[in-house]
Design a protein around this motif. Structure first.
Motif, short mmCIF file in Angstrom:
data_model
loop_
_atom_site.label_atom_id
_atom_site.label_comp_id
_atom_site.label_asym_id
_atom_site.label_seq_id
_atom_site.Cartn_x
_atom_site.Cartn_y
_atom_site.Cartn_z
N LYS A 15 27.26 62.01 -6.81
CA LYS A 15 27.35 62.00 -8.27
C LYS A 15 28.76 61.67 -8.73
O LYS A 15 28.95 60.94 -9.69
CB LYS A 15 26.91 63.35 -8.83
CG LYS A 15 25.42 63.56 -8.75
CD LYS A 15 25.03 64.88 -9.36
CE LYS A 15 23.52 65.07 -9.31
NZ LYS A 15 23.10 66.33 -9.90
N ALA A 18 29.37 57.95 -8.17
CA ALA A 18 28.63 57.18 -9.19
C ALA A 18 29.34 57.26 -10.53
O ALA A 18 29.48 56.25 -11.22
CB ALA A 18 27.20 57.71 -9.30
N ARG A 19 29.79 58.44 -10.90
CA ARG A 19 30.48 58.61 -12.18
C ARG A 19 31.77 57.79 -12.22
O ARG A 19 32.08 57.14 -13.21
CB ARG A 19 30.79 60.09 -12.42
CG ARG A 19 31.16 60.38 -13.86
CD ARG A 19 31.30 61.86 -14.16
NE ARG A 19 30.27 62.67 -13.56
CZ ARG A 19 30.50 63.82 -12.90
NH1 ARG A 19 31.70 64.30 -12.79
NH2 ARG A 19 29.50 64.49 -12.37
N LEU A 22 30.90 54.03 -12.51
CA LEU A 22 30.35 53.68 -13.82
C LEU A 22 31.37 53.79 -14.95
O LEU A 22 31.27 53.10 -15.95
CB LEU A 22 29.13 54.56 -14.13
CG LEU A 22 27.90 54.28 -13.26
CD1 LEU A 22 26.87 55.38 -13.45
CD2 LEU A 22 27.30 52.92 -13.59
N ILE A 42 15.41 46.55 -8.05
CA ILE A 42 14.89 47.91 -8.27
C ILE A 42 13.46 48.02 -7.76
O ILE A 42 13.10 49.00 -7.11
CB ILE A 42 14.95 48.27 -9.78
CG1 ILE A 42 16.41 48.44 -10.21
CG2 ILE A 42 14.16 49.54 -10.07
CD1 ILE A 42 16.62 48.49 -11.71
N LEU A 63 26.82 47.19 -13.31
CA LEU A 63 26.39 48.41 -12.63
C LEU A 63 25.74 49.38 -13.61
O LEU A 63 24.71 49.99 -13.30
CB LEU A 63 27.59 49.06 -11.93
CG LEU A 63 27.28 50.19 -10.96
CD1 LEU A 63 26.36 49.72 -9.85
CD2 LEU A 63 28.57 50.73 -10.38
N ARG A 64 26.31 49.52 -14.82
CA ARG A 64 25.71 50.39 -15.83
C ARG A 64 24.34 49.86 -16.27
O ARG A 64 23.40 50.63 -16.47
CB ARG A 64 26.64 50.54 -17.04
CG ARG A 64 27.81 51.49 -16.77
CD ARG A 64 28.56 51.86 -18.04
NE ARG A 64 29.23 50.76 -18.69
CZ ARG A 64 30.43 50.27 -18.34
NH1 ARG A 64 31.09 50.82 -17.34
NH2 ARG A 64 30.96 49.26 -18.98
N ARG A 67 21.84 50.68 -13.57
CA ARG A 67 21.51 52.10 -13.63
C ARG A 67 20.52 52.37 -14.76
O ARG A 67 19.54 53.10 -14.60
CB ARG A 67 22.77 52.93 -13.82
CG ARG A 67 22.53 54.42 -13.89
CD ARG A 67 23.87 55.16 -13.98
NE ARG A 67 23.67 56.57 -14.06
CZ ARG A 67 23.60 57.27 -15.20
NH1 ARG A 67 23.71 56.64 -16.35
NH2 ARG A 67 23.41 58.56 -15.18
N GLN A 68 20.75 51.76 -15.93
CA GLN A 68 19.87 51.97 -17.07
C GLN A 68 18.46 51.46 -16.79
O GLN A 68 17.47 52.12 -17.11
CB GLN A 68 20.44 51.29 -18.33
CG GLN A 68 19.61 51.52 -19.57
CD GLN A 68 19.47 52.99 -19.93
OE1 GLN A 68 20.41 53.76 -19.79
NE2 GLN A 68 18.29 53.38 -20.38
N ALA A 70 17.07 51.17 -13.87
CA ALA A 70 16.47 52.08 -12.87
C ALA A 70 15.98 53.36 -13.53
O ALA A 70 14.90 53.87 -13.22
CB ALA A 70 17.48 52.39 -11.78
N ILE A 71 16.75 53.90 -14.48
CA ILE A 71 16.35 55.11 -15.20
C ILE A 71 15.09 54.84 -16.01
O ILE A 71 14.15 55.64 -16.00
CB ILE A 71 17.50 55.62 -16.10
CG1 ILE A 71 18.61 56.21 -15.23
CG2 ILE A 71 16.99 56.65 -17.10
CD1 ILE A 71 19.89 56.50 -15.99
#
Length: 193
Positions: A15, A18-19, A22, A42, A63-64, A67-68, A70-71
Motif C-alpha cells: 500500500k 502504491a501510494r 500514485l 486488466i 498509473l492513476r 488504477r481507476q 481496475a477499481i
C-alpha cells in the motif's frame, strides 16, 4: 534502499509503494496508454509489453488511470457476481516434448482441451459449471472466442448445452509450440458484435 529491497509480499508495504507511485508528479506527464490497452491488461486479454509496462511505470497519470479502471471493473463485478468480461491463462510448464493436453485459465473457470485425432488436433473449450456466471452464459449463449498471445483466434462459437465449444486446431504446428511462440498466453473472451 532500492524498490526491490522492500518486501512487497506484506500488505502495508504494498500500500505504501502504491501510494508513493500514485502521488508523485512528473513534469509534462500525460496519458501514455489508451483506455483500450489498459482495459485489455486488466481483463487479461493483452498483457502489457515491456515498453508499455515501462510507460505505465514512468507516468503517474497513466498509473492513476489504470488504477481507476481496475477499481471500476472490480466494483462492477462485486455488484453483479455473474458478470464476466474475459478470462486469461498461460502455458505454465516448460515443454518436455509431450503433447499438450489441457490449459486452464487463471481464474479456473475455463479449460482448453487438446485432443489428437487422425493426425490433427481438436480444440475443446469447456466452462466450469461452478463458475459464478455459468448459468447466465449457458442461458444466453453469447458468442465466445479464444485468442492466443498474438491475438489470433483459435476458436470461436457458442456454448452447447454441456458448456463446451469445439473446433479443429487452426494451425499447422502442434498446440504446445504454438503457445510458446506467442508468449504462452491465451484468453477466453466474449465477442461484442
Amino acid at each position: 534502499m532500492k524498490e526491490n529491497d522492500v518486501k512487497t509480499n506484506q500488505e502495508p508495504d504494498r500500500k505504501l509503494i502504491a501510494r508513493l507511485l500514485l502521488s508523485r508528479r512528473v513534469e509534462g506527464d500525460r496519458l501514455m496508454l489508451g483506455d483500450s490497452v489498459l482495459l485489455a491488461a486488466i481483463h487479461g486479454t493483452h498483457p502489457l509489453s515491456s515498453a508499455e509496462l515501462a510507460a505505465l511505470r514512468a507516468s503517474p497519470l497513466t498509473l492513476r488511470r489504470f488504477r481507476q479502471l481496475a477499481i471500476e471493473r472490480g466494483g462492477a463485478r462485486a455488484a453483479n457476481d455473474d458478470a464476466w468480461s474475459g478470462s486469461a491463462g498461460m502455458l505454465r510448464a516448460a515443454s518436455d516434448g509431450a503433447d499438450l493436453a489441457r490449459l486452464l485459465t487463471d481464474d479456473g473457470h475455463w479449460a482448453l482441451h487438446f485432443v489428437a485425432q487422425d493426425g490433427a488436433w481438436r480444440l475443446i473449450l469447456s466452462l466450469d459449471a461452478a463458475a459464478p456466471f455459468a448459468a447466465r452464459l449457458l442461458r444466453e449463449q453469447p458468442m465466445l472466442r479464444v485468442v492466443d498471445g498474438g491475438g489470433a483466434i483459435l476458436l470461436q462459437g457458442r456454448l452447447d448445452a454441456d458448456g463446451e465449444v469445439e473446433c479443429g486446431w487452426p494451425f499447422d504446428s502442434a498446440p504446445a509450440p504454438h503457445f510458446q511462440q506467442f508468449g504462452a498466453r491465451f484468453a477466453v473472451e466474449p465477442v461484442h458484435v
